[in-house]
Design a protein around this motif. Structure first.
Motif, PDB file in Angstrom:
ATOM      1  N   LYS A  12      10.509 -22.176  35.696  1.00 60.93           N
ATOM      2  CA  LYS A  12      10.138 -23.590  35.848  1.00 60.93           C
ATOM      3  C   LYS A  12      11.361 -24.488  35.840  1.00 60.93           C
ATOM      4  O   LYS A  12      11.417 -25.490  36.567  1.00 60.93           O
ATOM      5  CB  LYS A  12       9.152 -23.975  34.738  1.00 60.93           C
ATOM      6  CG  LYS A  12       7.802 -23.285  34.880  1.00 60.93           C
ATOM      7  CD  LYS A  12       6.839 -23.669  33.771  1.00 60.93           C
ATOM      8  CE  LYS A  12       5.493 -22.966  33.977  1.00 60.93           C
ATOM      9  NZ  LYS A  12       4.508 -23.302  32.920  1.00 60.93           N
ATOM     10  N   GLN A  26       9.637 -20.470  31.273  1.00 63.92           N
ATOM     11  CA  GLN A  26       8.745 -19.434  31.789  1.00 63.92           C
ATOM     12  C   GLN A  26       8.923 -19.220  33.288  1.00 63.92           C
ATOM     13  O   GLN A  26       9.330 -20.125  34.014  1.00 63.92           O
ATOM     14  CB  GLN A  26       7.294 -19.815  31.509  1.00 63.92           C
ATOM     15  CG  GLN A  26       6.932 -19.844  30.036  1.00 63.92           C
ATOM     16  CD  GLN A  26       5.472 -20.218  29.827  1.00 63.92           C
ATOM     17  OE1 GLN A  26       4.854 -20.879  30.650  1.00 63.92           O
ATOM     18  NE2 GLN A  26       4.918 -19.779  28.709  1.00 63.92           N
ATOM     19  N   THR A  28       7.728 -19.046  37.037  1.00 60.88           N
ATOM     20  CA  THR A  28       6.695 -19.714  37.831  1.00 60.88           C
ATOM     21  C   THR A  28       5.766 -18.662  38.440  1.00 60.88           C
ATOM     22  O   THR A  28       6.063 -17.461  38.404  1.00 60.88           O
ATOM     23  CB  THR A  28       7.332 -20.527  38.967  1.00 60.88           C
ATOM     24  OG1 THR A  28       8.018 -19.617  39.845  1.00 60.88           O
ATOM     25  CG2 THR A  28       8.308 -21.567  38.441  1.00 60.88           C
ATOM     26  N   GLU A  29       4.667 -19.119  39.035  1.00 60.83           N
ATOM     27  CA  GLU A  29       3.786 -18.185  39.752  1.00 60.83           C
ATOM     28  C   GLU A  29       4.546 -17.532  40.904  1.00 60.83           C
ATOM     29  O   GLU A  29       4.389 -16.325  41.157  1.00 60.83           O
ATOM     30  CB  GLU A  29       2.545 -18.912  40.276  1.00 60.83           C
ATOM     31  CG  GLU A  29       1.590 -19.348  39.178  1.00 60.83           C
ATOM     32  CD  GLU A  29       1.054 -18.176  38.370  1.00 60.83           C
ATOM     33  OE1 GLU A  29       0.696 -17.138  38.980  1.00 60.83           O
ATOM     34  OE2 GLU A  29       0.999 -18.279  37.128  1.00 60.83           O
ATOM     35  N   ASP A  30       5.370 -18.318  41.583  1.00 58.27           N
ATOM     36  CA  ASP A  30       6.202 -17.746  42.644  1.00 58.27           C
ATOM     37  C   ASP A  30       7.183 -16.728  42.068  1.00 58.27           C
ATOM     38  O   ASP A  30       7.466 -15.702  42.698  1.00 58.27           O
ATOM     39  CB  ASP A  30       6.981 -18.843  43.376  1.00 58.27           C
ATOM     40  CG  ASP A  30       6.122 -19.616  44.370  1.00 58.27           C
ATOM     41  OD1 ASP A  30       5.010 -19.133  44.691  1.00 58.27           O
ATOM     42  OD2 ASP A  30       6.560 -20.692  44.818  1.00 58.27           O
ATOM     43  N   ILE A  32       6.761 -14.811  39.436  1.00 57.86           N
ATOM     44  CA  ILE A  32       6.013 -13.577  39.144  1.00 57.86           C
ATOM     45  C   ILE A  32       5.818 -12.775  40.432  1.00 57.86           C
ATOM     46  O   ILE A  32       6.009 -11.553  40.458  1.00 57.86           O
ATOM     47  CB  ILE A  32       4.666 -13.911  38.483  1.00 57.86           C
ATOM     48  CG1 ILE A  32       4.911 -14.480  37.074  1.00 57.86           C
ATOM     49  CG2 ILE A  32       3.772 -12.670  38.412  1.00 57.86           C
ATOM     50  CD1 ILE A  32       3.677 -15.090  36.439  1.00 57.86           C
ATOM     51  N   LYS A  33       5.480 -13.481  41.513  1.00 59.47           N
ATOM     52  CA  LYS A  33       5.307 -12.806  42.805  1.00 59.47           C
ATOM     53  C   LYS A  33       6.622 -12.208  43.290  1.00 59.47           C
ATOM     54  O   LYS A  33       6.653 -11.093  43.841  1.00 59.47           O
ATOM     55  CB  LYS A  33       4.759 -13.783  43.838  1.00 59.47           C
ATOM     56  CG  LYS A  33       4.466 -13.126  45.189  1.00 59.47           C
ATOM     57  CD  LYS A  33       3.926 -14.128  46.190  1.00 59.47           C
ATOM     58  CE  LYS A  33       3.576 -13.441  47.509  1.00 59.47           C
ATOM     59  NZ  LYS A  33       4.729 -12.782  48.141  1.00 59.47           N
TER      60      LYS A  33
END
Length: 199
Positions: A12, A26, A28-30, A32-33
């Protein structure tokens, strides 16, 4: 030995262009992908080493979910003291002299509340001497941070601290590939350069 070296996934604070240093934010969702996509390229390793900071550990767990992760402070990001939690544009204004040393005269960069680039390079050297040199692993994953990754590439290529930024910060969650054989390192691939200005 083949070493797969990567910077942790997007966080983030990366998105907001905030310098993390030894602080954490943490994924980000990106992010994690990104780590999941990297694991599709290569996820089976004999040894997995990670910085003990959470963004690196989380990335390592996603990239190599079946592997034991050896966590070490030697792979931490450089400690930038009071710069942590600030973006570079603010630092450039508030701490201009130190900022200019960091980027344009890195051998002279010293701070009381963190590490110099000399300190970082000593950590990198200690990591390789303790965990890599003389070992006979086949495939190794190292998950670290942007500036530390620069330091590792400099260590392998014999680049002096005064020219520290000859190796630029690399993109999150991309493999740099290094061959280690008969006591010598050879860089097979460098990940693309990062397009965000953060530490």
């Amino acid at each position: 030995m083949k070493i797969y070296l990567t910077r942790h996934s997007e966080t983030k604070w990366n998105v907001k262009k905030i310098n993390q240093g030894i602080l954490d934010s943490q994924l980000t969702e990106d992010g994690i992908k990104m780590a999941k996509d990297l694991s599709l390229i290569k996820s089976n390793f004999n040894k997995v080493f990670s910085s003990d900071l959470q963004r690196a550990i989380t990335s390592a767990k996603i990239i190599a979910p079946e592997s034991e992760i050896i966590k070490t402070k030697l792979l931490r990001e450089i400690d930038v003291g009071s710069w942590s939690g600030k973006n570079l544009e603010r630092i450039k204004i508030e701490d201009k002299d130190l900022y200019e040393k960091y980027f344009y005269n890195p051998g002279q960069y010293q701070r009381k509340d963190g590490e110099s680039l000399w300190d970082l390079m000593e950590r990198v050297k200690n990591f390789f001497e303790e965990f890599i040199i003389g070992k006979s692993y086949e495939d190794v994953l190292i998950v670290t941070h942007g500036v530390t990754l620069c330091g590792i590439l400099n260590y392998i290529e014999g680049i002096d601290v005064n020219n520290f930024w000859d190796n630029r910060v690399r993109r999150n969650a991309s493999y740099n590939i290094i061959d280690y054989k008969n006591g010598e390192f050879n860089i097979i691939k460098k990940a693309p350069k990062n397009n965000r200005s953060t530490i």
